[in-house]
Motif scaffolding. Structure first.
Motif, PDB file in Angstrom:
ATOM      1  N   UNK A 115      -8.132 100.220  38.334  1.00 38.37           N
ATOM      2  CA  UNK A 115      -7.734  99.622  37.055  1.00 38.37           C
ATOM      3  C   UNK A 115      -7.247  98.195  37.288  1.00 38.37           C
ATOM      4  N   UNK A 116      -8.030  97.251  36.801  1.00 46.18           N
ATOM      5  CA  UNK A 116      -7.713  95.834  36.961  1.00 46.18           C
ATOM      6  C   UNK A 116      -7.142  95.289  35.657  1.00 46.18           C
ATOM      7  N   UNK A 117      -5.944  94.735  35.737  1.00 46.82           N
ATOM      8  CA  UNK A 117      -5.262  94.177  34.574  1.00 46.82           C
ATOM      9  C   UNK A 117      -5.299  92.656  34.662  1.00 46.82           C
ATOM     10  N   UNK A 118      -5.831  92.005  33.630  1.00 48.40           N
ATOM     11  CA  UNK A 118      -5.751  90.549  33.514  1.00 48.40           C
ATOM     12  C   UNK A 118      -4.453  90.247  32.783  1.00 48.40           C
ATOM     13  N   UNK A 119      -3.655  89.352  33.364  1.00 51.28           N
ATOM     14  CA  UNK A 119      -2.306  89.090  32.847  1.00 51.28           C
ATOM     15  C   UNK A 119      -2.125  87.639  32.431  1.00 51.28           C
ATOM     16  N   UNK A 120      -1.204  87.411  31.502  1.00 52.36           N
ATOM     17  CA  UNK A 120      -0.887  86.038  31.101  1.00 52.36           C
ATOM     18  C   UNK A 120       0.291  85.476  31.894  1.00 52.36           C
ATOM     19  N   UNK A 121       0.638  86.139  32.996  1.00 54.45           N
ATOM     20  CA  UNK A 121       1.698  85.684  33.901  1.00 54.45           C
ATOM     21  C   UNK A 121       1.079  85.274  35.230  1.00 54.45           C
ATOM     22  N   UNK A 122       1.545  84.170  35.817  1.00 54.76           N
ATOM     23  CA  UNK A 122       1.057  83.779  37.143  1.00 54.76           C
ATOM     24  C   UNK A 122       1.649  84.669  38.218  1.00 54.76           C
TER      25      UNK A 122
END
Length: 155
Positions: A115-122
């Motif tokens: 499960x790969x999560x794209x995040x808006x945090x660096x």
């Protein structure tokens, strides 16, 4: 464009080759992704077995994966911090890094969900060795995309 996750080692829903399991070399498979949202700042990957006898079993936690990457190479070292790739957490084997499928013998095939999560945090602001629950708590409200690859394995 759809956010997708794949591997040159196996296709979605197919058997994971033994090379990537406790019966083989127990190295992580290469992963590739595409179509991540433009707002992606980093990625977090959690690999788990929802069919484990005592409930969901975590096989790999890696986070703060740079947004510029479109995959992970085969055989990511089991170092707490892998330069250019990210920070690794602790699996339910109690170790840092990838731990391949190793289901009990004679059971039906288990599913292994990447499960790969794209995040808006660096950065999640977590040091090495975080558990999956800590990562999942930290990413709440910051997931801008999600891609899944599922393999199976039995012994």
């Amino acid at each position: 464009m759809q956010f997708t996750l794949s591997s040159p080692a196996f296709s979605d829903g197919e058997r994971i080759p033994s090379r990537y399991t406790c019966d083989g070399e127990n190295v992580s498979p290469a992963l590739e992704w595409s179509g991540a949202p433009s707002t992606t700042a980093s990625y977090a990957l959690i690999v788990y077995d929802p069919d484990a006898p005592r409930g969901t079993f975590i096989h790999w936690v890696i986070y703060d994966i740079p947004r510029g990457l479109n995959g992970l190479p085969e055989g990511v070292p089991r170092d707490p911090v892998v330069e250019g790739l990210g920070i690794q957490g602790v699996s339910d084997f109690g170790e840092i890094g990838y731990g391949g499928p190793c289901p009990p013998r004679g059971n039906r095939p288990h599913r292994y969900v990447f499960a790969l999560h794209a995040l808006d945090l660096e950065s999640l602001g977590l040091g090495p060795g975080a558990r999956a629950g800590e990562v999942l708590e930290r990413i709440k409200g910051h997931v801008v995309g999600y891609a899944v690859l599922t393999g199976t394995y039995s012994r």
